[in-house]
Write a protein that holds these residues in place. Structure first.
Motif, PDB file in Angstrom:
ATOM      1  N   ILE A  60      43.884  41.716  44.530  1.00  0.00           N
ATOM      2  CA  ILE A  60      43.266  41.052  43.378  1.00  0.00           C
ATOM      3  C   ILE A  60      43.095  42.066  42.240  1.00  0.00           C
ATOM      4  O   ILE A  60      43.445  41.800  41.089  1.00  0.00           O
ATOM      5  CB  ILE A  60      41.887  40.454  43.746  1.00  0.00           C
ATOM      6  N   ARG A  63      46.484  42.854  40.682  1.00  0.00           N
ATOM      7  CA  ARG A  63      47.027  41.806  39.815  1.00  0.00           C
ATOM      8  C   ARG A  63      46.188  41.638  38.556  1.00  0.00           C
ATOM      9  O   ARG A  63      46.678  41.131  37.551  1.00  0.00           O
ATOM     10  CB  ARG A  63      47.135  40.480  40.585  1.00  0.00           C
ATOM     11  N   ALA A  64      44.895  42.051  38.618  1.00  0.00           N
ATOM     12  CA  ALA A  64      44.046  41.953  37.432  1.00  0.00           C
ATOM     13  C   ALA A  64      44.228  43.162  36.515  1.00  0.00           C
ATOM     14  O   ALA A  64      43.668  43.209  35.435  1.00  0.00           O
ATOM     15  CB  ALA A  64      42.586  41.832  37.846  1.00  0.00           C
TER      16      ALA A  64
ATOM     17  N   ILE B  20      35.249  42.970  41.845  1.00  0.00           N
ATOM     18  CA  ILE B  20      36.713  42.899  41.737  1.00  0.00           C
ATOM     19  C   ILE B  20      37.208  41.461  41.586  1.00  0.00           C
ATOM     20  O   ILE B  20      37.966  41.162  40.658  1.00  0.00           O
ATOM     21  CB  ILE B  20      37.387  43.648  42.906  1.00  0.00           C
ATOM     22  N   PRO B  21      36.782  40.522  42.475  1.00  0.00           N
ATOM     23  CA  PRO B  21      37.229  39.138  42.258  1.00  0.00           C
ATOM     24  C   PRO B  21      36.763  38.561  40.918  1.00  0.00           C
ATOM     25  O   PRO B  21      37.506  37.801  40.282  1.00  0.00           O
ATOM     26  CB  PRO B  21      36.615  38.381  43.435  1.00  0.00           C
ATOM     27  N   TYR B  23      36.312  40.203  38.129  1.00  0.00           N
ATOM     28  CA  TYR B  23      37.208  40.772  37.126  1.00  0.00           C
ATOM     29  C   TYR B  23      38.551  40.058  37.162  1.00  0.00           C
ATOM     30  O   TYR B  23      39.152  39.769  36.115  1.00  0.00           O
ATOM     31  CB  TYR B  23      37.367  42.272  37.373  1.00  0.00           C
ATOM     32  N   GLY B  24      39.019  39.745  38.402  1.00  0.00           N
ATOM     33  CA  GLY B  24      40.259  38.990  38.558  1.00  0.00           C
ATOM     34  C   GLY B  24      40.181  37.645  37.864  1.00  0.00           C
ATOM     35  O   GLY B  24      41.116  37.214  37.195  1.00  0.00           O
ATOM     36  N   ARG B  27      40.544  37.977  34.223  1.00  0.00           N
ATOM     37  CA  ARG B  27      41.934  38.247  33.849  1.00  0.00           C
ATOM     38  C   ARG B  27      42.882  37.128  34.303  1.00  0.00           C
ATOM     39  O   ARG B  27      44.085  37.307  34.330  1.00  0.00           O
ATOM     40  CB  ARG B  27      42.390  39.592  34.442  1.00  0.00           C
ATOM     41  N   VAL B  29      43.595  35.811  37.257  1.00  0.00           N
ATOM     42  CA  VAL B  29      44.386  36.011  38.469  1.00  0.00           C
ATOM     43  C   VAL B  29      44.028  34.899  39.452  1.00  0.00           C
ATOM     44  O   VAL B  29      42.854  34.565  39.587  1.00  0.00           O
ATOM     45  CB  VAL B  29      44.065  37.386  39.110  1.00  0.00           C
ATOM     46  N   PRO B  30      45.029  34.275  40.114  1.00  0.00           N
ATOM     47  CA  PRO B  30      44.697  33.322  41.177  1.00  0.00           C
ATOM     48  C   PRO B  30      44.117  34.101  42.365  1.00  0.00           C
ATOM     49  O   PRO B  30      44.864  34.560  43.237  1.00  0.00           O
ATOM     50  CB  PRO B  30      46.042  32.666  41.511  1.00  0.00           C
ATOM     51  N   VAL B  31      42.785  34.271  42.387  1.00  0.00           N
ATOM     52  CA  VAL B  31      42.165  35.262  43.266  1.00  0.00           C
ATOM     53  C   VAL B  31      42.423  34.991  44.749  1.00  0.00           C
ATOM     54  O   VAL B  31      42.692  35.903  45.521  1.00  0.00           O
ATOM     55  CB  VAL B  31      40.635  35.394  43.001  1.00  0.00           C
ATOM     56  N   ALA B  34      46.030  35.800  45.653  1.00  0.00           N
ATOM     57  CA  ALA B  34      46.230  37.249  45.630  1.00  0.00           C
ATOM     58  C   ALA B  34      45.602  37.890  46.858  1.00  0.00           C
ATOM     59  O   ALA B  34      46.189  38.775  47.493  1.00  0.00           O
ATOM     60  CB  ALA B  34      45.621  37.842  44.354  1.00  0.00           C
TER      61      ALA B  34
END
Lengths: 197, 177
Positions: A60, A63-64, B20-21, B23-24, B27, B29-31, B34
């Motif tokens: 994660i 990818r971020a 972290i998730p 932040y994902g 941004r 992101v398909p958490v 991922a």
């Protein structure tokens, strides 16, 4: 050096087994050897969950773009030690995460970051069967790392009834700071002697 | 300061798990996807590690069972006595670079027999805390990517352990005894 690992392993197996046999401990040896092989599987299974968890979280972050962000921050610190790693490469961030986790004594979080870093370093390695210079430096940084929170040790000391489990923490910090600095210097010296950078 | 650091250690995992998730998410992101993708990679790594773990743990079991450690201890005991180092600490010095769980077991045994805040208990704690399982880390990290030849990494890492052991004994003498 690979011969050394081979030799140590062979030495342990042969001398251990021969001595055990000479002292009439053959049955014990047989059962212990199989028990430890089973234990290795148990450890792997126990570790697999944590490994999946952290590699999942790490993906994660990857990818971020978090590691690229972090890599830029620590590049100034780690960059000079890793001339073979391209500037801004995410592996600098991965290694920084591994070292930070080690410093805070969270080994379960450090290992997945470390393995991820090795994977990327291997992609940059021109001779895949040999450890690259960057790998040697990373292993030196990792195995002697400054330790501020020896969490497993604190747990054991508390469990053994110590009223001051953290009494050894400042000494451990001083000792590991010394060994960390020594390792960084020796690694640089070896590379200089080998004229590899 | 130790207390503050222990708190930092306690909170590190939860903070990473949330930040972290999140932040994902920011941004885009398909958490979940991922995470699963990364976790699958984690499983592959575990499978790759297993043979190395079996090799090391079997060799250590043979060493422990043989009783060779006791013989070494009897031989080197008198030398260590001069420094005030209890001979019982030797198995820890020998096992520490090889096996983390083995060394922690030796340390636990020492702390239980001598007491965690006795001189021997404090020395065992310092040595346990100050050095790493060098052989294990090297075989794990290099093994996970299929590197066979560690080159000078083993020497540098063992040098680090030796420095840590020496510094540990000196500082234990100065500050803790």
């Amino acid at each position: 050096m690979m011969a050394l690992l081979n030799a140590i392993w062979l030495f342990l197996i042969v001398t251990g087994t021969v001595t055990a046999a000479a002292r009439g401990r053959v049955d014990l040896l047989t059962s212990q050897v199989f028990a430890s092989a089973e234990q290795a599987v148990e450890y792997t299974v126990e570790m697999a969950g944590a490994l999946c968890l952290w590699m999942g979280v790490l993906r994660i972050a990857e990818r971020a773009g978090l590691l690229e962000l972090l890599a830029r921050g620590v590049a100034r610190l780690l960059g000079p030690l890793f001339p073979d790693v391209p500037r801004g490469d995410p592996v600098l961030g991965t290694m920084a995460m591994n070292l930070s986790a080690n410093i805070l004594g969270v080994g379960s979080a450090a290992t997945p970051f470390g393995l991820a870093a090795m994977k990327r370093l291997q992609e940059l390695n021109p001779r895949p069967l040999e450890a690259s210079r960057a790998m040697c430096t990373f292993l030196a940084l990792n195995s002697s790392v400054l330790l501020l929170v020896p969490s497993a040790l604190l747990a054991v000391r508390s469990a053994c009834g110590s009223p001051q489990p953290a009494a050894v923490v400042p000494v451990i910090a001083m000792v590991t700071a010394t060994s960390w600095a020594s390792c960084i210097l020796l690694d640089a010296f070896v590379r200089w002697r080998r004229r590899e950078g | 300061m130790g207390e503050a650091l222990a708190q930092a250690s306690r909170w590190m995992v939860p903070i990473l798990l949330v930040s972290i998730p999140l932040y994902g998410l920011v941004r885009r992101v398909p958490v979940y996807d991922a995470f699963v993708e990364g976790a699958a990679e984690g499983l592959k790594v575990s499978v790759r590690i297993l043979p190395y773990l079996v090799a090391i743990m079997v060799a250590l079991a043979a060493l422990r069972t043989s009783g060779l450690l006791e013989v070494l201890q009897a031989l080197l005991g008198p030398f260590l006595g001069g420094w005030g180092i209890p001979a019982d600490i030797l198995p820890l010095v020998l096992i520490r670079p090889l096996s983390g769980s083995g060394a922690l077991a030796v340390t636990t045994d020492l702390l239980r027999r001598y007491g965690p805040d006795s001189p021997a208990g404090l020395l065992a704690s310092v040595l346990q805390g100050s050095t790493d399982t060098t052989f294990y880390v090297l075989s794990l990290y290099l093994g996970s990517v299929g590197v066979r030849n560690p080159r000078y990494a083993l020497g540098v890492c063992l040098f680090g352990d030796a420095v840590a052991f020496a510094a540990g004994v000196v500082l234990w003498n100065l500050l803790l005894r």
